[in-house]
Each structure stands twice: as C-alpha cells, then as structure tokens.
Design an enzyme around this catalytic site. Structure first.
Site, PDB file in Angstrom:
ATOM      1  N   HIS A 306      25.650  70.043  42.170  1.00  0.00           N
ATOM      2  CA  HIS A 306      25.403  71.059  41.136  1.00  0.00           C
ATOM      3  C   HIS A 306      23.996  72.071  41.490  1.00  0.00           C
ATOM      4  O   HIS A 306      23.079  71.340  41.738  1.00  0.00           O
ATOM      5  CB  HIS A 306      25.454  70.703  39.939  1.00  0.00           C
ATOM      6  N   ASP A 363      33.402  70.473  37.195  1.00  0.00           N
ATOM      7  CA  ASP A 363      34.290  71.231  37.798  1.00  0.00           C
ATOM      8  C   ASP A 363      35.432  70.187  38.367  1.00  0.00           C
ATOM      9  O   ASP A 363      36.537  70.574  38.236  1.00  0.00           O
ATOM     10  CB  ASP A 363      33.958  72.346  38.771  1.00  0.00           C
TER      11      ASP A 363
END
Length: 429
Positions: A306, A363
């Site tokens: 991330h 995600d």
C-alpha cells in the site's frame, strides 16, 4: 514557544512556522511563501503537501493506524453499522439511540428514486460502465431535487446528505437490475441499509433472496472500512471541486469519477482480473510470484502492499476475518477463490514479501469477498463508492465550513517554449 524553520534564498533568511497536529504530525506552513519570497514549491503528486487541516480521519501508515473521528476502525468494524459510522463521520460524534433511529428513518424515507429517472438508466448503452452511469445520475439528482428557498442552508444540506446516502444505494441496485433486464426491486421499510441493498440486488419474482446475517455484517464491515481514508485521490477531487462552491451532488459526482480509475477504486476489480489471468495460465501461482520479485518485470501482484501503509493494512486484517467467514458459507466451486487463498498463503510466508512489506491489503480481500457475495465484477468500484460516500460528504462539509476557505488553485513550473511569434500558414515549413 512557536517553532519555525529558516530558509535562505539569495542570502536572505525567511522564517516559516511549523504546525503540529493533534497526533504529533508536523508540517511547514508555506501559505505565505510566494508572497514573501516570490517562490512556489514543486511537489508532483502532492506526496509531501498537506492540502488542509482536518478533524475527520487519522492515518499513520508506519504504525498501521486508521481512526474515524478518533475511534479506531477496528472497534467500528466490530461493534458499529455502516449507518452509525456514516453518522459519526458526517456529524463528528456517535449518535444516541434516538438520533440513530431518526437518521435511519430519514434514510428509509429517502430511499425511493424518482420514477422518471428510470428513463435515464434504460437509455444508457448496455455496455456502459456502472461508474460512468452512477456519476451522471448523481449529477442528475440535482435537477430532480432542487433547493427549496424556504429551507435554511443547514436543513438543505442535511436533506441532500440523506438523499445521497440512500438513493445512491438504490440507484446502484437499479442499474444492475436494468442491465440484466430484470425487474427492478424496490427498497423495503423493514430491512436495514445493507440488507436492503442485497435484497434489491439479488431478489427476484422467481427466486426470493434469503438474507444471511453474516453476509449483511460482512457488507456493513466492507462499507465501514471504505468510509474514509484521509486525502486520497477521490476525496481530494471532492474538496477541489467543492472549493468552487458547487453543489454537493456535483462534488460527489467528481469523486465518483476519480474513484473510477484502476489505481484507486478499481484496485479490487484488478485483483479478480489478476486471479483470472493466473487461472487462464493453469492456476499455478509460482510463476506469478517469481515475476513479482523480478525488478526488471513490470508485472505486479495486485492487492499487495500500500502506498500509505508501510506495515500491514489494518483494514486488510479486518477484511480477512470477514472474508474467511463468508467463504466458509460459499458452497459453489470457484477456482479464482482457491487461487486467491493459495496466493495469500505463499505471499504471507515468503521473505521477499515480508521484507518489502507487501502484505495483502484491503483490495485483495475485498475483491475476494465481493466475488463470494455474488457481486458482479463491473460493480466492484460502485460498492467502493457507496462506502466512501460518508467520507466524501464529511470532507465536503468540513471544507465549506472552513473560515479560511480558498478556492483550490495549484501553481505550476512552466517548462515550455519561451515567447515566439505567430507564423502565417503559408510560411510554415
């Protein structure tokens, strides 16, 4: 004692104040830099620039912390609902039972969409992406629900907020049903926010949808975890467009368009597309793991690592637990879900991924969860948008209430040609 930093330009010293946030974050205030020095700063992507001061969401990427209005997201995911979390973000405090009941009733009363709007839905091309449709329809809501002069500004905003939170959910389900050529299912007064959405999506006259409370809880958690995330691309778009003092519908429409991108809201869709690619190549994850480690190969494993979090994404940990519970209820065979589990197992043990902090993020698990719930791939980003609505709304409200408001107008460093004369077309070589 007020802290400052000094910069020396052409032998002259300038002092700039240092601002400290409530969690110890420090920033150099450059708001008077150009006025005092004639210089601007250059920061591509705004990776080092704070565009505002905010009381809404705190993120610490190094420690893996996410809090809404000071409350850890882990506590909200465990104890709260999406509706209650939306109230918290928009109003600043958790609601009392009476306030929550009133808010829920307002959402229920606002859940129907004007019947004339069906003509818009039905006339979009069948291949149109749901995010493009949603952005257009949110903008169109302004025409169907104009401001009423007799209302105060606060009343108008509160009504608009509840309309958006409720109607966007209804419009998303309606667009899916119309796309499938199925009968539109209307919202029910006896169902909660998340249960209503699932029923509108999957109920049909020939096969009634059976509501599973674990799936309802999973959807609540999914939306809670997506409700806000500081000044990301779509939130920054909402604030930027809102700074021109446009109406809330237009600002939210801009946020939806920004979220549409594959590097932002489309990341969970990209995870499933990656899993499909692995399946099409035989289902063996090893070659794809090897490619991800090869610095000369542009391939990247979607859903790992991330930009903000340098440790485990706290939302990913929560989503994994929810995902595991829902997957335990899935009876149908799905090779993509099997591949995802193998990929997760390998990546969590591989020293390369651990050393580079490439943990599965939200995600990765949200893509798997939505697929397990039966949400079609092209609706993944729409699901994200529904969840992000409270954050966009709260950020828009905070920005318009700011007494130091300014229209957003970034500067640039021009690197083009210097002045030159116009050449008549007959003289051009």
């Amino acid at each position: 004692m007020k802290q400052t930093v000094k910069i020396i330009i052409d032998g002259k010293t300038f002092e700039l104040p240092i601002i400290t946030g409530s969690e110890g974050e420090r920033a150099i205030d450059i708001s008077r830099l150009r006025q005092e020095t004639g210089l601007v700063t250059l920061d591509p992507g705004f990776v080092n620039t704070a565009s505002c001061q905010s009381r809404i969401t705190f993120v610490d990427g190094e420690k893996g912390i996410l809090r809404y209005r000071g409350i850890p997201v882990e506590q909200l995911a465990e104890h709260s609902t999406f509706v209650e979390t939306a109230y918290l973000l928009i109003n600043g405090e958790l609601p009392t039972q009476e306030q929550l009941n009133r808010f829920s009733v307002m959402l229920n009363d606002s859940s129907l969409v004007h019947e004339d709007m069906r003509a818009f839905f039905e006339n979009f091309p069948r291949w149109a992406h749901p995010m493009g449709i949603l952005s257009s329809m949110v903008n169109a809501l302004r025409a169907f629900y104009p401001e009423i002069p007799e209302r105060t500004e606060e009343e108008e905003i509160n009504i608009t907020v509840t309309r958006l939170l409720s109607k966007v959910r209804t419009m998303a389900a309606m667009s899916y049903k119309i796309f499938r050529g199925h009968k539109v299912i209307y919202p029910r007064h006896d169902l909660t926010y998340a249960a209503n959405f699932l029923n509108m999506m999957f109920n049909s006259p020939v096969k009634p949808y059976v509501i599973d409370e674990d799936v309802v809880k999973a959807l609540n958690v999914f939306w809670i975890l997506h409700a806000d995330h500081e000044q990301n691309c779509s939130t920054a778009a909402v604030r930027l467009v809102g700074s021109a003092r446009v109406n809330l519908y237009a600002a939210i429409s801009a946020g939806i368009c920004a979220l549409w991108g594959p590097l932002h809201g489309g990341a969970n869709q990209a995870v499933v597309e990656m899993l499909s690619q692995i399946h099409a190549n035989g289902g063996d994850v090893a070659p794809f793991i090897a490619r991800a480690k090869d610095k000369n190969d542009p391939f990247r494993l979607m859903g790992f690592g991330h930009r903000v979090y340098k440790t485990y994404d706290p939302r990913g940990q929560i989503m994994k637990k929810v995902c595991d519970k829902v997957l335990g209820k899935v009876t149908r065979q799905d090779p993509l879900l099997d591949i995802a589990m193998r990929l997760e197992e390998v990546a969590l043990k591989d020293p390369y991924f651990i050393d580079h902090h490439l943990y599965p993020n939200i995600d990765f698990y949200s893509g798997i969860l939505l697929r397990a719930m039966g949400i079609p791939l092209n609706m993944f980003t729409v699901m994200f948008a529904i969840g992000r609505l409270p954050g966009w709304i709260s950020q828009w409200k905070e920005s318009i209430d700011n007494p130091n408001w300014k229209i957003h107008r970034p500067r640039q460093i021009y690197i083009g040609l210097k002045q030159r004369d116009y050449v008549p077309i007959k003289e051009r070589g």
